[in-house]
Design a protein around this motif. Structure first.
Motif, PDB file in Angstrom:
ATOM      1  N   MET A   1       0.848  -1.173   0.000  1.00 36.17           N
ATOM      2  CA  MET A   1       0.000   0.000   0.000  1.00 36.17           C
ATOM      3  C   MET A   1       0.898   1.242   0.000  1.00 36.17           C
ATOM      4  N   ARG A   2       0.554   2.206  -0.815  1.00 35.06           N
ATOM      5  CA  ARG A   2       1.327   3.443  -0.913  1.00 35.06           C
ATOM      6  C   ARG A   2       1.161   4.280   0.351  1.00 35.06           C
ATOM      7  N   GLU A   3       2.197   5.067   0.636  1.00 37.78           N
ATOM      8  CA  GLU A   3       2.190   5.883   1.847  1.00 37.78           C
ATOM      9  C   GLU A   3       1.008   6.843   1.894  1.00 37.78           C
ATOM     10  N   GLU A   4       0.651   7.436   0.755  1.00 38.37           N
ATOM     11  CA  GLU A   4      -0.460   8.388   0.727  1.00 38.37           C
ATOM     12  C   GLU A   4      -1.770   7.714   1.124  1.00 38.37           C
ATOM     13  N   ILE A   5      -1.970   6.498   0.658  1.00 38.46           N
ATOM     14  CA  ILE A   5      -3.188   5.759   0.988  1.00 38.46           C
ATOM     15  C   ILE A   5      -3.202   5.397   2.471  1.00 38.46           C
ATOM     16  N   ILE A   6      -2.044   4.983   2.973  1.00 38.47           N
ATOM     17  CA  ILE A   6      -1.931   4.668   4.400  1.00 38.47           C
ATOM     18  C   ILE A   6      -2.307   5.893   5.229  1.00 38.47           C
ATOM     19  N   LEU A   7      -1.760   7.048   4.845  1.00 36.99           N
ATOM     20  CA  LEU A   7      -2.042   8.273   5.594  1.00 36.99           C
ATOM     21  C   LEU A   7      -3.510   8.669   5.504  1.00 36.99           C
ATOM     22  N   GLN A   8      -4.125   8.500   4.339  1.00 40.49           N
ATOM     23  CA  GLN A   8      -5.550   8.803   4.210  1.00 40.49           C
ATOM     24  C   GLN A   8      -6.376   7.949   5.167  1.00 40.49           C
ATOM     25  N   LYS A   9      -6.031   6.679   5.266  1.00 39.83           N
ATOM     26  CA  LYS A   9      -6.748   5.779   6.170  1.00 39.83           C
ATOM     27  C   LYS A   9      -6.537   6.198   7.628  1.00 39.83           C
ATOM     28  N   ILE A  10      -5.311   6.557   7.972  1.00 42.16           N
ATOM     29  CA  ILE A  10      -5.037   6.993   9.344  1.00 42.16           C
ATOM     30  C   ILE A  10      -5.792   8.286   9.650  1.00 42.16           C
ATOM     31  N   TYR A  11      -5.766   9.244   8.717  1.00 46.09           N
ATOM     32  CA  TYR A  11      -6.493  10.501   8.921  1.00 46.09           C
ATOM     33  C   TYR A  11      -7.985  10.240   9.131  1.00 46.09           C
ATOM     34  N   ALA A  12      -8.517   9.232   8.445  1.00 47.55           N
ATOM     35  CA  ALA A  12      -9.939   8.899   8.541  1.00 47.55           C
ATOM     36  C   ALA A  12     -10.249   8.058   9.779  1.00 47.55           C
ATOM     37  N   GLY A  13      -9.213   7.658  10.528  1.00 45.16           N
ATOM     38  CA  GLY A  13      -9.427   6.852  11.726  1.00 45.16           C
ATOM     39  C   GLY A  13      -9.621   5.376  11.435  1.00 45.16           C
ATOM     40  N   ASP A  14      -9.195   4.938  10.264  1.00 41.58           N
ATOM     41  CA  ASP A  14      -9.330   3.538   9.874  1.00 41.58           C
ATOM     42  C   ASP A  14      -8.147   2.731  10.437  1.00 41.58           C
ATOM     43  N   PRO A  15      -8.416   1.751  11.307  1.00 40.95           N
ATOM     44  CA  PRO A  15      -7.329   0.952  11.885  1.00 40.95           C
ATOM     45  C   PRO A  15      -6.487   0.217  10.832  1.00 40.95           C
ATOM     46  N   ALA A  16      -7.036  -0.012   9.658  1.00 44.19           N
ATOM     47  CA  ALA A  16      -6.261  -0.667   8.601  1.00 44.19           C
ATOM     48  C   ALA A  16      -5.069   0.201   8.194  1.00 44.19           C
ATOM     49  N   GLY A  17      -5.209   1.504   8.314  1.00 44.83           N
ATOM     50  CA  GLY A  17      -4.106   2.411   8.011  1.00 44.83           C
ATOM     51  C   GLY A  17      -2.965   2.243   8.996  1.00 44.83           C
ATOM     52  N   LEU A  18      -3.324   2.108  10.277  1.00 46.98           N
ATOM     53  CA  LEU A  18      -2.296   1.895  11.293  1.00 46.98           C
ATOM     54  C   LEU A  18      -1.611   0.545  11.085  1.00 46.98           C
ATOM     55  N   GLU A  19      -2.387  -0.469  10.766  1.00 42.71           N
ATOM     56  CA  GLU A  19      -1.810  -1.795  10.509  1.00 42.71           C
ATOM     57  C   GLU A  19      -0.831  -1.743   9.339  1.00 42.71           C
ATOM     58  N   ALA A  20      -1.208  -1.044   8.286  1.00 42.33           N
ATOM     59  CA  ALA A  20      -0.332  -0.933   7.113  1.00 42.33           C
ATOM     60  C   ALA A  20       0.937  -0.136   7.459  1.00 42.33           C
ATOM     61  N   LEU A  21       0.777   0.921   8.258  1.00 39.87           N
ATOM     62  CA  LEU A  21       1.919   1.713   8.687  1.00 39.87           C
ATOM     63  C   LEU A  21       2.886   0.857   9.495  1.00 39.87           C
ATOM     64  N   MET A  22       2.348   0.056  10.398  1.00 41.58           N
ATOM     65  CA  MET A  22       3.182  -0.813  11.230  1.00 41.58           C
ATOM     66  C   MET A  22       3.879  -1.870  10.373  1.00 41.58           C
ATOM     67  N   GLU A  23       3.146  -2.448   9.476  1.00 39.64           N
ATOM     68  CA  GLU A  23       3.730  -3.481   8.611  1.00 39.64           C
ATOM     69  C   GLU A  23       4.910  -2.923   7.819  1.00 39.64           C
ATOM     70  N   ARG A  24       4.762  -1.686   7.395  1.00 34.10           N
ATOM     71  CA  ARG A  24       5.793  -1.071   6.563  1.00 34.10           C
ATOM     72  C   ARG A  24       7.005  -0.603   7.372  1.00 34.10           C
ATOM     73  N   TYR A  25       6.782  -0.077   8.584  1.00 27.68           N
ATOM     74  CA  TYR A  25       7.859   0.593   9.304  1.00 27.68           C
ATOM     75  C   TYR A  25       8.317  -0.080  10.597  1.00 27.68           C
ATOM     76  N   ILE A  26       7.731  -1.193  10.998  1.00 30.90           N
ATOM     77  CA  ILE A  26       8.185  -1.835  12.245  1.00 30.90           C
ATOM     78  C   ILE A  26       9.670  -2.202  12.189  1.00 30.90           C
ATOM     79  N   PRO A  27      10.188  -2.747  11.098  1.00 26.69           N
ATOM     80  CA  PRO A  27      11.628  -3.061  11.097  1.00 26.69           C
ATOM     81  C   PRO A  27      12.499  -1.823  11.323  1.00 26.69           C
ATOM     82  N   TYR A  28      12.147  -0.727  10.683  1.00 30.99           N
ATOM     83  CA  TYR A  28      12.915   0.508  10.835  1.00 30.99           C
ATOM     84  C   TYR A  28      12.821   1.045  12.264  1.00 30.99           C
ATOM     85  N   VAL A  29      11.605   1.168  12.779  1.00 32.21           N
ATOM     86  CA  VAL A  29      11.404   1.699  14.132  1.00 32.21           C
ATOM     87  C   VAL A  29      12.097   0.805  15.160  1.00 32.21           C
TER      88      VAL A  29
END
Length: 183
Positions: A1-29
């Motif tokens: 999922m593209r970062e812009e789509i992830i952010l749109q979901k997070i802005y909308a309060g959709d937990p799927a956005g947070l899940e996608a963000l975590m999936e993408r950045y957990i190794p880095y964090v």
């Protein structure tokens, strides 16, 4: 999922956005957190710090901006890891004199390594403020040149130049003190 789509979901309060963000950045964090915590606490506590970073992203969605999500997460991860160390009354080696002073039963090489760490710290501390921050961000917090340039609003070539000058200063001090030989 593209970062812009992830952010749109997070802005909308959709937990799927947070899940996608975590999936993408957990190794880095996780890498940022564990580079700071090292082995100072149990795995579960470090994982809690990583979770706190993503909780902060969920609670402050307006702080997440396209193109700077990774650097924002990295900054929050560093701050949360440092805060956790402070709560445990531990500090980062470059923030305080936390050198391991070898005892009489330690191998002779330990004394040399302790002296070398002291000299490196002294050299890093002698860099001008912005240069020191760039050097620490790159070598201590493992940020890329691009991330540093974005966070500090500097040109990438400026960051590279400051890193090169920092390395030269370290080399000069370590050579002068006899830890490196001139080529």
């Amino acid at each position: 999922m593209r970062e812009e789509i992830i952010l749109q979901k997070i802005y909308a309060g959709d937990p799927a956005g947070l899940e996608a963000l975590m999936e993408r950045y957990i190794p880095y964090v996780s890498a940022v957190v564990w580079n700071i915590l090292r082995n100072s606490m149990p795995l579960e506590d470090g994982e809690e710090v990583v979770s706190d970073v993503f909780l902060a992203a969920w609670r402050q969605p307006s702080a997440l901006r396209p193109g700077s999500v990774k650097s924002w997460l990295g900054a929050v991860a560093r701050n949360k890891a440092k805060n956790r160390l402070r709560r445990m009354d531990r500090t980062l080696p470059l923030e305080e004199d936390a050198l391991d002073i070898p005892g009489p039963d330690d191998p002779p090489g330990d004394l040399e390594r302790a002296e070398e760490r002291r000299l490196v710290r002294q050299a890093v501390d002698s860099l001008p403020g912005q240069d020191r921050e760039i050097f620490l961000r790159h070598y201590y917090y493992t940020q890329t040149v691009q991330e540093i340039s974005l966070c500090m609003c500097l040109n990438e070539s400026t960051v590279k130049t400051k890193l090169r000058r920092g390395r030269m200063k370290l080399k000069e001090i370590l050579t002068r003190e006899g830890f490196l030989r001139e080529a």
